[in-house]
Design an enzyme around this catalytic site. Structure first.
Site, mmCIF file in Angstrom:
data_model
loop_
_atom_site.group_PDB
_atom_site.id
_atom_site.type_symbol
_atom_site.label_atom_id
_atom_site.label_comp_id
_atom_site.label_asym_id
_atom_site.label_seq_id
_atom_site.Cartn_x
_atom_site.Cartn_y
_atom_site.Cartn_z
ATOM 1 N N CYS A 163 48.387 34.981 37.056
ATOM 2 C CA CYS A 163 47.104 35.567 36.799
ATOM 3 C C CYS A 163 46.715 35.036 35.324
ATOM 4 C CB CYS A 163 47.258 37.027 36.841
ATOM 5 S SG CYS A 163 47.847 37.861 38.138
ATOM 6 N N ARG B 168 40.587 41.681 45.510
ATOM 7 C CA ARG B 168 40.319 40.403 44.651
ATOM 8 C C ARG B 168 41.814 39.859 44.310
ATOM 9 N NH1 ARG B 168 38.998 36.231 43.456
ATOM 10 N NH2 ARG B 168 38.081 35.522 41.480
ATOM 11 N N CYS C 219 42.909 36.124 44.800
ATOM 12 C CA CYS C 219 43.245 35.512 43.698
ATOM 13 C C CYS C 219 44.620 34.705 44.196
ATOM 14 C CB CYS C 219 43.733 36.177 42.530
ATOM 15 S SG CYS C 219 41.942 36.363 41.379
#
Lengths: 114, 283
Positions: free
Chosen positions: B197, B240, B244
């Site tokens: 991330c 989300r 991702c």
């Protein structure tokens, strides 16, 4: 310069090399049908084991399961070449994802903002 | 006397070796608050002209032209329908006569800034969506699919009533493990692209991914649930997360799985003190 009077001088070594390569290749086509089936099934089994391990570690890749399904379907349809290719890809990606999980057990710490 | 000196030396040796051991593992001794301060410092230095509070608007805080377009769209917010539907659902009594409000502080109005929290007794992180479903089950209703329109609407309404409030997430000692697990997930590279991330939203924040500007991680928890034009509806932060993960070639996890709740816990703590502005719209 190529000597037209002795064409075998170049043709024979080339023919020999092609024959040698073909006979050495680990092709599913050159194996007896049962052995080829078993060989691909073995790779699929290894890939399945590695994929389960990757999932357990939380690092499974999206491609692996698709390759596995592709390999199983192709094998069931008797397309051993396609099955072998997909099985190899499944095994490669599954092993890579397990390696990634093991590497990241500590590597993530270096990225933490300090 | 010698025994005392020996004990002191032994004790100081243990302390020293512990300190050496702990400091040899970067990130191992940081408290949640020192993590958050490091986050703030990083983005202040990365974007010296942008107030930390402005990052609640994601990439629209970083790109003036895109911000203008987004503000135009916000004149007629696409999530408005969900907020209205959510308000109606929220007020509709369950079969037993109670309603959602009975399960939350302040009747469920303006409470999102307290989620997620660590439930010491149950030893787990509780998000607002999880609490909504637990409320339903406690009142004899079936749990909602976390990706359902009804869950989107109810959570959108609850977020709407919390706008302007500031996150106040706490991490008790018992919750440190969950926080650390979320933090580890955030910084771990995964998927075929080998991205964490943090690869996009820390390391490359402000950079471009094709035509998109990569937003800063700080502010990432303020705007949920969000109407994404790509989804054509309101969806959750966990939706989300899944997207991702899959974008980098990693298999995602289920919405409200333990790992995603821990990730939300870490990420939201990083947003402490920031204003909630959900639901919002994003491309």
């Amino acid at each position: 310069m190529f000597n037209r009077s002795q064409p075998t001088a170049i043709v024979l070594p080339v023919f020999f090399m092609v024959f040698l390569l073909a006979s050495c290749a680990d092709s599913e086509e050159t194996l007896p049908a049962d052995a080829a089936q078993e060989s691909v099934q073995n790779i699929i089994s290894q890939a399945e084991t590695a994929y389960e391990e990757a999932k357990r570690l939380g690092h499974a890749w999206t491609k692996t399961n698709g390759f596995l399904q592709e390999a199983r379907s192709a094998l069931a349809a008797g397309n051993k070449i396609e099955a072998r290719m997909a099985a190899d890809r499944a095994l490669f990606t599954a092993r890579a994802s397990v390696n990634q999980a093991n590497r990241e057990k500590d590597a993530w710490r270096d990225r933490v903002l300090k | 006397m010698l025994r005392k000196i020996g004990a002191k030396l032994l004790a100081s040796g243990v302390v020293a070796s512990t300190v050496v051991f702990m400091t040899s593992i970067p990130g191992a001794i940081a408290s949640p608050e020192s993590d958050r301060l490091a986050f703030v410092k990083f983005y202040e230095e990365r974007f010296p002209d942008i107030e930390i509070a402005a990052h609640k608007d994601g990439s629209y805080a970083l790109d003036d032209a895109k911000r203008e377009q987004w503000l135009e769209m916000e004149d007629f917010p696409p999530y408005e329908i969900e907020v209205d539907e959510g308000e109606a659902l929220f007020a509709t009594p369950f079969a037993n006569g109670k309603s959602y409000g009975s399960c939350f502080d302040n009747e469920g109005v303006g409470v999102k800034q307290n989620f997620p929290y660590y439930d010491i007794e149950r030893k787990q992180v509780v998000t607002m969506e999880l609490a909504i479903n637990e409320c339903r089950e406690a009142n004899g209703e079936t749990a909602l699919d976390y990706d359902s329109e009804e869950m989107g609407s109810v959570s959108a309404y609850m977020a709407f009533t919390s706008r302007g409030n500031k996150f106040q997430i706490s991490v008790p000692d018992e919750g440190l493990k969950a926080y650390e697990m979320g933090k580890q997930f955030y910084y771990e590279r995964r998927g075929q692209l080998d991205f964490a991330c943090s690869s996009c939203h820390v390391q490359s924040a402000g950079g471009q991914l094709r035509a998109e500007v990569l937003s800063a991680a700080i502010g990432h928890a303020t705007n949920w649930p969000t109407y994404r034009f790509k989804w054509e509806r309101v969806g959750s932060l966990h939706k989300r997360f899944i997207e991702c993960n899959e974008q980098v070639g990693a298999e995602g996890f289920a919405q409200q799985s333990e790992i995603y709740r821990n990730l939300e816990y870490f990420l939201t703590y990083m947003n402490n003190g920031m204003e909630l502005n959900g639901p919002a719209s994003r491309k």
